[in-house]
Design a protein around this motif. Sequence first.
Motif, mmCIF file in Angstrom:
data_model
loop_
_atom_site.group_PDB
_atom_site.id
_atom_site.type_symbol
_atom_site.label_atom_id
_atom_site.label_comp_id
_atom_site.label_asym_id
_atom_site.label_seq_id
_atom_site.Cartn_x
_atom_site.Cartn_y
_atom_site.Cartn_z
ATOM 1 N N ASN A 22 23.657 8.538 14.936
ATOM 2 C CA ASN A 22 23.111 7.380 14.237
ATOM 3 C C ASN A 22 24.164 6.294 14.068
ATOM 4 O OD1 ASN A 22 22.535 5.843 11.481
ATOM 5 N ND2 ASN A 22 20.582 6.467 12.358
ATOM 6 N N PHE A 64 16.059 13.657 19.105
ATOM 7 C CA PHE A 64 16.266 12.439 19.887
ATOM 8 C C PHE A 64 16.636 12.789 21.328
ATOM 9 C CE2 PHE A 64 19.123 8.941 21.314
ATOM 10 C CZ PHE A 64 18.169 7.935 21.350
ATOM 11 N N PHE A 88 17.102 3.574 12.710
ATOM 12 C CA PHE A 88 16.903 5.025 12.754
ATOM 13 C C PHE A 88 16.233 5.377 14.077
ATOM 14 C CE2 PHE A 88 13.187 3.366 10.490
ATOM 15 C CZ PHE A 88 12.102 4.029 11.064
ATOM 16 N N LEU A 89 16.678 6.483 14.655
ATOM 17 C CA LEU A 89 16.194 6.919 15.953
ATOM 18 C C LEU A 89 15.052 7.913 15.835
ATOM 19 C CD1 LEU A 89 19.670 7.522 17.642
ATOM 20 C CD2 LEU A 89 18.288 5.438 17.683
ATOM 21 N N VAL A 90 15.102 8.767 14.815
ATOM 22 C CA VAL A 90 14.111 9.836 14.659
ATOM 23 C C VAL A 90 13.213 9.577 13.455
ATOM 24 C CG1 VAL A 90 13.771 12.329 14.339
ATOM 25 C CG2 VAL A 90 15.645 11.492 15.775
ATOM 26 N N ASN A 91 13.795 9.443 12.256
ATOM 27 C CA ASN A 91 12.957 9.235 11.076
ATOM 28 C C ASN A 91 13.734 8.586 9.946
ATOM 29 O OD1 ASN A 91 14.229 11.375 9.361
ATOM 30 N ND2 ASN A 91 13.345 12.754 10.870
ATOM 31 N N ASP A 123 17.697 9.739 9.891
ATOM 32 C CA ASP A 123 18.330 10.604 10.890
ATOM 33 C C ASP A 123 19.279 11.617 10.254
ATOM 34 O OD1 ASP A 123 16.927 9.168 12.729
ATOM 35 O OD2 ASP A 123 18.630 8.031 13.491
ATOM 36 N N ASN A 167 9.702 9.458 16.356
ATOM 37 C CA ASN A 167 9.889 10.490 17.368
ATOM 38 C C ASN A 167 8.621 11.331 17.479
ATOM 39 O OD1 ASN A 167 10.848 13.428 18.158
ATOM 40 N ND2 ASN A 167 12.436 12.034 18.886
ATOM 41 N N SER A 174 24.694 4.590 17.298
ATOM 42 C CA SER A 174 23.516 3.796 17.669
ATOM 43 C C SER A 174 23.471 2.478 16.913
ATOM 44 C CB SER A 174 22.231 4.589 17.424
ATOM 45 O OG SER A 174 21.940 4.703 16.042
ATOM 46 N N ASP A 211 23.369 14.468 14.210
ATOM 47 C CA ASP A 211 22.557 13.299 13.876
ATOM 48 C C ASP A 211 23.374 12.170 13.259
ATOM 49 O OD1 ASP A 211 20.330 14.607 14.790
ATOM 50 O OD2 ASP A 211 19.680 15.292 12.810
#
Length: 316
Positions: free
Chosen positions: A82, A106, A141-144, A286, A209, A85, A78
């Motif tokens: 991140n 993700f 952030f991609l997930v949380n 993340d 997500n 990203s 992660d």
Amino acid sequence: MTQCPDLDPAAPLIFIINAASGRSDADAKRAVIDQALQAAGRTGELCFTRPADLPRVAREAAATALATRSAVVAVGGDGTINAVSQAAHAAGCAMGVVPLGTFNYFARTHGISTEPAQAAQMLMQAVPTPVQVGTVNGHVFLVNASLGLYPVLLEDRETYKARFGRSRWVALGAALMTLLRGHRQLHLHIDQGGVVRNVRTPTLFVGNNRLQLEQVGVNLSEHPARPLDDGQIAAVMLKPIGTLAMVGLMLHGAMGTLGEAGNVDSFAFSRMVVQPRRRKIKVAFDGEVTRMRTPLEFRVAAQPLYLLKSAEGSRA
């Protein structure tokens, strides 16, 4: 929104790899990537970097990828994903993922294999596809992203993983020990599109997500707002409760029934400003934990991330 990048198949893919895990592990990652490149007749550049240098290396790689019509590829867990990203989103270049984490929400959400060799092979035929990302004070952030108890849980989980290894059971045990130590309540002033309220909660969790939320039992598909992943992200707050009730909520989450618990408030939003009583507060995003100045602005980013996905997954 910027135009989806057009890739040059002849341009080398740039792989960003966390070099902290040791020489033997680095050799295994190199072998997986080299095999996928050779099978597809592609070229690539492998950048092994220390964690401290990861943001800088990712920014430089993203700039090169944009200029050469190529893509940056995060190879790791992660934290690595991140960091890459952040750079890819800021530059507007395409980004690929070869996941090496524990949960890989993700990757799984976007149809990317959790097997490194298969993920690397799929990457060779993937196309840039816009995907939604969230931000907290401009940080992607991609997930949380979260504050309060959840960042403490993450820090304790990393300590336990260092001692006992990486597994879901170790993560669950670490969470249980953290909850049994007790927890402080947050006092938050929340402005959600002009609707203001003051709340007390042990933790505020913001998710981008759907897979992760649905696995713990938070289902926003029937929410009156637009569904998650379509201009909305989700907030989950716990009401002030004691330690035993908190352990009970953790069990609800493990069984996928958190949304049925009476001590949980969840809602979808596109922008929310949160003001704790502190000038700085720990925020997790993340899986990484940092301190941020308040107030905290959570929102759906106007610019998507251009993720390399299989053509079939992109059409879906």
